[in-house]
Scaffold this motif. Structure first.
Motif, PDB file in Angstrom:
ATOM      1  N   ALA A 192       0.798  -1.338  -0.009  1.00  0.00           N
ATOM      2  CA  ALA A 192       0.067   0.133   0.006  1.00  0.00           C
ATOM      3  C   ALA A 192       0.873   1.215   0.063  1.00  0.00           C
ATOM      4  CB  ALA A 192      -0.986   0.083   1.197  1.00  0.00           C
ATOM      5  N   TRP A 193       2.118   1.197   0.883  1.00  0.00           N
ATOM      6  CA  TRP A 193       2.916   2.262   0.836  1.00  0.00           C
ATOM      7  C   TRP A 193       3.437   2.590  -0.688  1.00  0.00           C
ATOM      8  CZ3 TRP A 193       6.207   0.577   5.638  1.00  0.00           C
ATOM      9  CH2 TRP A 193       5.339   0.548   6.780  1.00  0.00           C
ATOM     10  N   ASN A 194       3.882   1.451  -1.328  1.00  0.00           N
ATOM     11  CA  ASN A 194       4.400   1.669  -2.527  1.00  0.00           C
ATOM     12  C   ASN A 194       3.305   2.239  -3.618  1.00  0.00           C
ATOM     13  OD1 ASN A 194       6.778   0.376  -1.910  1.00  0.00           O
ATOM     14  ND2 ASN A 194       6.267  -1.359  -2.374  1.00  0.00           N
ATOM     15  N   ILE A 195       1.907   1.767  -3.445  1.00  0.00           N
ATOM     16  CA  ILE A 195       1.082   2.635  -4.342  1.00  0.00           C
ATOM     17  C   ILE A 195       0.870   3.983  -4.112  1.00  0.00           C
ATOM     18  CG2 ILE A 195      -1.430   2.308  -4.882  1.00  0.00           C
ATOM     19  CD1 ILE A 195      -1.163  -0.632  -4.445  1.00  0.00           C
ATOM     20  N   LEU A 196       1.092   4.214  -2.737  1.00  0.00           N
ATOM     21  CA  LEU A 196       0.719   5.791  -2.309  1.00  0.00           C
ATOM     22  C   LEU A 196       1.741   6.705  -2.503  1.00  0.00           C
ATOM     23  CD1 LEU A 196      -0.865   5.175   1.123  1.00  0.00           C
ATOM     24  CD2 LEU A 196      -2.068   6.104  -1.006  1.00  0.00           C
ATOM     25  N   MET A 197       3.009   6.024  -2.748  1.00  0.00           N
ATOM     26  CA  MET A 197       4.218   7.077  -2.982  1.00  0.00           C
ATOM     27  C   MET A 197       3.971   7.898  -4.106  1.00  0.00           C
ATOM     28  SD  MET A 197       6.712   6.603  -1.062  1.00  0.00           S
ATOM     29  CE  MET A 197       7.764   5.442  -0.058  1.00  0.00           C
TER      30      MET A 197
END
Length: 377
Positions: A192-197
């Motif tokens: 999820a963090w990678n998508i939000l970056m």
């Protein structure tokens, strides 16, 4: 007549004379004022209030009945004049400066992260600010998200052909001026963090829909603000260490843990009919727990959250006594591992000082507790 304070007196759990200013719902300190202590105690005995007013260059005092108090008059305390929406709502307690910064970030479509212990009002603050600014909130609990790509991007379906259904997160990105609340970011899956970056990056602000034909990019609409919450501290075992690059995409603000006086004020605001003595007892227990947690070799791993205190206050208003409340919702917050040295035993010893016995008029004395085995509070 315009009053500076209207004081309601009561006896606390140690039978000391205390008072609350009904105009601000804040405790009124009389420890160093024997003259005020006498006035307050007289008012308690006659079921009256002590009104304080300006008389020349000094204060004047008069005893009034509850019915004499006109609560419709303007009783707002003097505060620094700020724009209306930069002033916290009356039913919520937060540092005014941090509230002002929160509303500013939402108003300008910026990213902000609230960090702090669970139950301190991080999530509620965002909803209150969005309400005051008349902004639509899209709420996403990242701590409970299982299928990250489906939740943040969408799903591909195969029925009479192939079609792609965008997620509610994509809908939120397309909504101008919206507030996207990323709750419990510290518990999110790293995917999820990678998508939000790229979404959170001020220089990119877009997301690629790889599952959709042509992999189109969706830009973040104008005025969209991302507000995240994260629990911090060793007691949050399900939380992950946040990626530094992710954190750098936010302005980070620490949510304050309320002081005893602020907790008493909040409980008075939420439950005006709460017994002042019980209010004081609850908040005094909370304060002692916070002080214990600050110690280097603390016997407790976590504080009593504001959320728990509010539930306890509501139970008091509903007729539960402190002993029942402790058994139902306070003790279960703490582990019973370790037998006589467990956190739960410590809490039982602490709270027993506040639980009334017998006819519920006399309290346990210090001598009673010296007889308890392993008493160490």
């Amino acid at each position: 007549m315009e009053y500076k304070q209207v004081l309601k007196g009561y006896y606390d759990t140690e039978k000391k004379v205390k008072a609350i200013d009904l105009l601000t719902q804040e405790p009124y300190f009389i420890e160093d004022r024997p003259d005020m202590k006498q006035r307050i105690e007289k008012a308690i005995n006659f079921n009256q209030l002590v009104a304080v007013y300006q008389r020349g260059t000094r204060n004047g005092f008069k005893y009034i009945e509850q019915d004499d108090l006109d609560m419709e008059e303007d009783t707002t305390p003097n505060v620094k004049q700020l724009p209306g929406r930069a002033i916290p709502p009356d039913n919520f307690i937060i540092n005014p400066l941090k509230w002002r910064y929160l509303t500013r970030c939402i108003d300008k479509g910026k990213n902000l992260m609230f960090v702090g212990p669970a139950g301190t009002g991080k999530t509620q603050a965002v909803f209150e600010a969005a309400k005051q600014l008349d902004k639509k909130v899209f709420y996403f609990n990242l701590g409970s998200t299982q299928d990250v790509r489906s939740s943040l991007i969408g799903n591909t379906f195969f029925k009479d052909g192939t079609y792609f259904e965008e997620s509610s997160f994509i809908t939120a990105l397309k909504t101008p001026g919206s507030v996207i609340l990323l709750d419990e970011l510290s518990r999110a899956n790293p995917e999820a963090w990678n998508i939000l970056m790229p979404v959170l990056d001020a220089n990119i602000r877009k997301i690629r829909l790889d599952e959709k034909d042509g992999s189109p990019e969706v830009p973040v609409a104008k005025g969209v603000s991302f507000i995240a919450t994260a629990n911090v501290g060793f007691e949050y075992t399900s939380a992950r260490m946040l990626d530094r690059a992710l954190v750098d995409r936010f302005s980070v603000v620490e949510m304050d843990v309320l002081t005893k006086n602020e907790e008493m004020k909040l409980l008075n605001i939420k439950y005006p009919n709460i017994d002042p003595k019980m209010n004081e007892a609850l908040c005094d227990i909370s304060d002692k727990v916070k002080n214990e947690c600050k110690r280097e070799n603390s016997k407790l791993s976590s504080i009593l959250s504001t959320r728990i205190l509010l539930e306890a206050a509501e139970m008091i208003v509903d007729g539960f006594d402190l002993g029942e409340i402790a058994e139902l919702i306070l003790y279960p917050q703490y582990s019973d591992d370790g037998g006589g040295e467990s956190e739960r035993i410590y809490m039982r010893q602490l709270i027993q000082k506040y639980i009334q016995k017998g006819d519920k008029k006399e309290l346990f004395t210090d001598n009673d507790f010296r007889d308890l085995d392993n008493f160490n509070v």
